[in-house]
Design a protein around this motif. Structure first.
Motif, PDB file in Angstrom:
ATOM      1  N   ALA A 386       5.281   2.082   4.029  1.00 16.62           N
ATOM      2  CA  ALA A 386       4.628   2.191   5.333  1.00 16.62           C
ATOM      3  C   ALA A 386       3.220   2.771   5.197  1.00 16.62           C
ATOM      4  N   LEU A 387       3.059   3.745   4.291  1.00 15.12           N
ATOM      5  CA  LEU A 387       1.736   4.316   4.030  1.00 15.12           C
ATOM      6  C   LEU A 387       0.792   3.244   3.488  1.00 15.12           C
ATOM      7  N   TYR A 388       1.282   2.445   2.566  1.00 14.56           N
ATOM      8  CA  TYR A 388       0.455   1.366   2.007  1.00 14.56           C
ATOM      9  C   TYR A 388       0.014   0.404   3.109  1.00 14.56           C
ATOM     10  N   ALA A 389       0.930   0.101   4.041  1.00 13.19           N
ATOM     11  CA  ALA A 389       0.587  -0.806   5.144  1.00 13.19           C
ATOM     12  C   ALA A 389      -0.552  -0.227   5.977  1.00 13.19           C
ATOM     13  N   SER A 390      -0.534   1.096   6.189  1.00 17.24           N
ATOM     14  CA  SER A 390      -1.623   1.752   6.932  1.00 17.24           C
ATOM     15  C   SER A 390      -2.946   1.642   6.175  1.00 17.24           C
ATOM     16  N   LYS A 391      -2.900   1.870   4.879  1.00 18.39           N
ATOM     17  CA  LYS A 391      -4.108   1.749   4.063  1.00 18.39           C
ATOM     18  C   LYS A 391      -4.637   0.319   4.106  1.00 18.39           C
ATOM     19  N   ASN A 396      -6.786   5.444   8.460  1.00 17.50           N
ATOM     20  CA  ASN A 396      -6.857   6.279   9.664  1.00 17.50           C
ATOM     21  C   ASN A 396      -5.840   5.821  10.709  1.00 17.50           C
ATOM     22  N   GLN A 397      -4.642   5.508  10.275  1.00 18.19           N
ATOM     23  CA  GLN A 397      -3.565   5.116  11.171  1.00 18.19           C
ATOM     24  C   GLN A 397      -2.234   5.420  10.496  1.00 18.19           C
ATOM     25  N   THR A 398      -1.154   5.350  11.273  1.00 16.07           N
ATOM     26  CA  THR A 398       0.179   5.631  10.744  1.00 16.07           C
ATOM     27  C   THR A 398       1.118   4.482  11.088  1.00 16.07           C
ATOM     28  N   THR A 399       1.934   4.103  10.140  1.00 13.45           N
ATOM     29  CA  THR A 399       2.840   2.972  10.292  1.00 13.45           C
ATOM     30  C   THR A 399       4.285   3.432  10.166  1.00 13.45           C
ATOM     31  N   LEU A 400       5.153   2.919  11.027  1.00 18.48           N
ATOM     32  CA  LEU A 400       6.587   3.157  10.905  1.00 18.48           C
ATOM     33  C   LEU A 400       7.188   2.121   9.971  1.00 18.48           C
ATOM     34  N   TYR A 401       8.068   2.574   9.110  1.00 19.93           N
ATOM     35  CA  TYR A 401       8.697   1.638   8.176  1.00 19.93           C
ATOM     36  C   TYR A 401       9.633   0.683   8.916  1.00 19.93           C
ATOM     37  N   ASN A 402       9.576  -0.577   8.502  1.00 16.24           N
ATOM     38  CA  ASN A 402      10.616  -1.540   8.868  1.00 16.24           C
ATOM     39  C   ASN A 402      10.740  -2.526   7.726  1.00 16.24           C
TER      40      ASN A 402
END
Length: 544
Positions: A386-391, A396-402
């Motif tokens: 999820a962190l990689y998806a934000s990068k 400068n954003q946060t992603t929830l894992y799915n």
């Protein structure tokens, strides 16, 4: 065998130095002082006792602060008797060329700790490095204070061995610059010096050094001392759960908390969320403003997070600029609201350095424990994905894992480049790398160039990649030292590690290479397993 080799090497260097001076009109007293100072420490360390005593007594006639010059007849009368002393020592057999051969362990032993050795005596450095690496320590070399400070901030060593007398500034000056950070991160500092005055030792201890070891070094006592200090450091680490720099909990406490929360979930089904938080473009902050400013940013970020969370939450420094936040009894959607609030506050903070204002952001990834996904490693992988998806989406954003997120981090690939005018060497080395399976499963891409000019003129560099360059020291037209000089002046050092491949007759090139910023050296002819092991060690420090 090792001791005999270094005895012969010291003799060879001594003869070459005196021969070189014989062709000069005069020699400066400071140069003679440094020669005797290094000879005293090195000769005593490798067992040349008579030479060590001669250097020690003769050193009293010279000063490191004098501008006096000595004509050949004057210095020859004082120094040449040392050559006769070598004949009585155990240097039988032919004297080898000045070569720093490194014997590496190629077995399965892992490097336990990394040691930064700051000393400009090349023979002593080589002898100590070989002795330490035989005990499975990894040794990083700096032959100047400037290089030592750079490696201290970049490689974060586990111990520092520091000489007092350095070519660009004193070891005491270096101490003043690093002692505060070393204390916070519990990095032991051991002074090694031929200067034995009580006042100097008292001052060094008062600054915070752990030990003061006189030169010449008794290698048996030295190795036992190093082992003893690392055992003490291990006990410190076991008892410490707070990261001294940021005030967050450390990686050890992260592991304990994860284990406890997972066990609690399996027993009571009490959920928790895990957030991984990573500062955006943090290396650019260090490169632009310096590591001290980078530390201030980390501290400010940690203070903000710790003041924004509940008592039951656990905030940890996961590694470098990456942090982790456990939020018990909190689902992922609720955790997202917390992180986004912190994200907005942090992005609005102003930092100042070099009379410039700048701002910093972070990216986040959140996962929530669930019955079919309650393994600690899997939870970390999910949050990391999820962190990689934000990068990947712009930071400068946060992603929830799915489970529909794209695959996690792109696998890191290290580009290894061989620059050598020997076609056979290039073919053998490239083939070995292509067939090699390193212990850390590191993927590599290998290429080669037949000379330095061809390499520099090619389009080999890309800013998003990491490189290890094996660079031959002697090549036609453009030698390895000139190539190294251009590499360090034209490209960011943080992306490039350089290993010099050196022949048996260019000891000075080794010294110059280390001073110019080479990260390591390997002597030709070399054993391929040794070369691969050294590259693997550097790569691990480089990428992870």
């Amino acid at each position: 065998m090792t001791t005999r080799k270094y005895k012969a090497l010291v003799e060879q260097r001594t003869r070459e130095t005196l021969d070189k001076w014989s062709g000069q009109q005069y020699v400066g007293e400071r140069e003679i002082y440094r020669f005797l100072h290094n000879l005293k420490g090195t000769a005593g360390t490798v067992g040349l006792d008579r030479v060590e005593r001669f250097a020690s007594s003769t050193l009293l006639y010279f000063s490191d602060h004098s501008d006096k010059v000595w004509m050949e007849a004057e210095w020859r009368e004082v120094l040449h008797p040392v050559l006769d002393l070598f004949s009585g020592e155990e240097t039988s057999g032919s004297v080898p060329d000045p070569v720093l051969e490194i014997s590496l362990s190629t077995g399965s032993k892992q490097q336990k700790y990394e040691i930064l050795l700051v000393d400009d005596d090349v023979e002593l450095v080589a002898f100590l490095r070989e002795s330490l690496e035989q005990q499975s320590y990894y040794v990083n070399i700096a032959m100047s204070a400037e290089r030592g400070l750079k490696l201290f901030y970049e490689s974060r060593p586990d111990m520092i061995l520091l000489d007092i007398l350095l070519p660009d500034q004193s070891g005491i000056d270096v101490l003043h610059q690093i002692i505060g950070k070393a204390k916070k991160e519990r990095i032991p500092i051991i002074i090694m010096s031929g200067e034995h005055s009580k006042d100097l030792q008292l001052y060094a201890y008062s600054l915070g050094v752990m030990d003061y070891m006189p030169k010449p070094v008794d290698i048996d006592l030295f190795l036992v001392l190093i082992k003893n200090r690392f055992e003490l450091k291990k006990e410190w680490q076991k008892s410490i759960i707070i990261d001294e720099l940021t005030g967050a909990y450390n990686r050890r406490y992260f592991n304990q908390t994860m284990k406890q929360l997972v066990s609690d979930f399996r027993r009571t089904e009490r959920i928790f969320s895990l957030a991984l938080l990573d500062l955006d473009y943090f290396k650019q902050i260090n490169d632009t403003y310096g590591h001290l400013v980078g530390d201030e940013v980390l501290q400010a970020f940690s203070e903000l997070v710790r003041s924004s969370i509940r008592v039951e939450d656990t905030f940890c420094r996961y590694g470098g600029e990456e942090f982790a936040l456990f939020m018990p009894n909190t689902d992922a959607a609720s955790a997202l609201l917390v992180i986004e609030r912190i994200q907005s506050q942090f992005a609005a903070m102003d930092f100042w350095a070099k009379q410039q204002q700048f701002r910093v952001t972070f990216s986040g990834g959140i996962t929530e424990i669930r019955a079919r996904r309650d393994d600690p490693e899997e939870l970390i992988e999910d949050a990391d994905q999820a962190l990689y998806a934000s990068k990947h989406a712009g930071r400068n954003q946060t992603t929830l894992y799915n489970e529909y997120l794209p695959a996690g981090k792109v696998e890191q690939v290290l580009k290894v480049i061989v620059v050598d005018d020997d076609a056979l060497i290039r073919r053998i080395v490239v083939q070995q790398f292509r067939e090699w399976e390193p212990a850390n499963n590191l993927k590599m891409e290998v290429s080669s160039f037949e000379n330095g000019a061809q390499f520099l003129q090619s389009e080999w560099y890309s800013p998003e990649d990491k490189f290890i360059i094996l660079l031959d020291g002697i090549m036609p037209e453009l030698d390895g030292l000139e190539v190294l000089k251009q590499l360090r002046s034209r490209y960011p050092e943080v992306n490039i590690l350089v290993i010099m491949l050196t022949g048996r007759n260019n000891q000075q090139d080794i010294i110059h290479a280390l001073q110019l910023g080479a990260d390591d050296y390997i002597v030709k002819p070399f054993h391929l397993p040794e070369m691969l092991t050294r590259v693997e060690r550097l790569a691990h420090r480089f990428l992870f």
